[in-house]
Scaffold this active site. Sequence first.
Site, short mmCIF file in Angstrom:
data_model
loop_
_atom_site.label_atom_id
_atom_site.label_comp_id
_atom_site.label_asym_id
_atom_site.label_seq_id
_atom_site.Cartn_x
_atom_site.Cartn_y
_atom_site.Cartn_z
N GLU A 267 20.79 54.56 52.78
CA GLU A 267 19.88 54.18 53.87
C GLU A 267 19.31 55.44 54.48
O GLU A 267 20.02 56.43 54.63
CB GLU A 267 20.61 53.44 55.00
N GLU B 120 28.93 51.42 56.56
CA GLU B 120 29.18 52.22 57.77
C GLU B 120 30.37 51.73 58.59
O GLU B 120 30.19 51.18 59.69
CB GLU B 120 27.93 52.24 58.67
C1 NOJ Z 1 22.55 51.58 59.72
C2 NOJ Z 1 22.89 50.14 59.52
O1 NOJ Z 1 23.57 49.98 58.30
C3 NOJ Z 1 21.69 49.22 59.56
O2 NOJ Z 1 22.15 47.92 59.61
C4 NOJ Z 1 20.81 49.57 60.74
O3 NOJ Z 1 19.75 48.69 60.90
C5 NOJ Z 1 20.30 50.98 60.56
N1 NOJ Z 1 21.44 51.86 60.58
C6 NOJ Z 1 19.32 51.43 61.63
O4 NOJ Z 1 19.96 51.48 62.84
#
Ligand code: NOJ
Length: 452
Positions: free
Chosen positions: A362, A172
């Site tokens: 994710e 991200e």
């Molecule tokens: C995206 C991130 O990559 C991760 O580190 C984070 O915990 C999650 N979103 C939830 O916010």
Amino acid sequence: MQQYQHISAKAFGPDFQWGVAMAAAQNEGAYNIDGRGLSIWDVFSRRQGKIKGAAKPYEACDFYHRYKDDLVLVKALGFRVFRFSISWSRVLPEGMGRVNKEGIAFYNKLIDECLALDLVPYVTLYHWDLPQELEKNGGWTSHQMLKWFTRFVNVCTEAFGDRVKNWIVMNEPMGFTSLGYMMGKHAPGKTGLSNFLPAIHNAALCTAEGGRLVRTAVRGANIGTTFSCSEVMAHTGRDEDLMAAKRADVLLNRLFIEPVLGRGYPHEDHFPLLDKIHLHNKAWKYTERMAFNFDFIGIQNYFATTVKYNALIPYIHAMEVKAATRKVPHTDMGWEINSDSFYRMIKRFWLYGGVKEIIVSENGASFKDQVVNGVVNDEKRIAYFKDYISAMLRAKKEGINIGGYFAWTLTDNFEWSEGYAARFGLVHVDFKTQLRTIKQSGYWFRDLLRSV
Ligand code: NOJ
């Protein structure tokens, strides 16, 4: 919103990669053990008022010492893939220069344990924890970033490339550049365009260059990178709100994928911030170098968002209208639950053309879970996963090549500026005792994956 009751993992086919994801800074702890250098999150967490409950990532879930037990949990819940990241400052305590043998040894043990359990490791190279020593020299704003990142990637591929075939270059980029270098909400807490613009550009360059480095170093590698995405809706049909939504959409959904696909940074009229980003790039003449033919693109989607025009917000002139205000379903972090928007985002990424495979790298939800008589009854999370996985199936059935789905996350962990208050895990962690309790959502996954 559609509600889906029955889903079967079988419908995704036998080769579909079901996994769980986590990240070094959020899980490992052991921040000053066995020669690890400090990361920007260790230092940022000392600043007053930056992290809820003044939480520190020093111990987190103590994954560094408990990885064997946690991998058994991954296996017990039925997953085949384990996604984790490498802490840069554990393998290169100063960011460059000397390699920390004990750091390498830890990841060797972790990888070997995955393989022994028949879990496929997916390694993320950068998941937001820059070595503090590099931050002292400008971090992501520095023109040396590409050189530093090259060294890090080369150390990792050389050490682990014989056994790790699945690589995720960047996690991200919009998340860490905007929150960390524009809004000051994440480490290293910098603000303003003079930080944001070079950070964007260096992240875009390192993403593509990282792909090329892994390609050269690891024979037969499967290489991807991840992007956050959130469908942006306008609060009203008024022109000014529609334009605000368009601007937010460029930043949240287009800024990093388009350069990777060889299109350069997005173009939109009436958005001066983009001109500045283009100018920055023009001066450096790197459009071609920001492109790379990834084997897969990781999509990370948690929520949809609604915005309206607000003249007071610099550059983007848009502000979020919270889900709670609009009285739509949302998680305990206030994130709108909208699986149809997830379906549409998958489709959008696919319709660019040029994406060979999508992995949902994710997806998950945070709720205020509690252990009651040894049970964590997190029905809302189960409903969330049912909805989102069904939406993904819909996209897959339409012919989109979706190769995997990684739930975020195995255990509750250090949720960045939310500290330990936001729980995303399939397994509850008591952070005082490190006791793990499988939540009902964990058992739900186990049952789902049994059918594969
Ligand atoms: C995206 C991130 O990559 C991760 O580190 C984070 O915990 C999650 N979103 C939830 O916010």
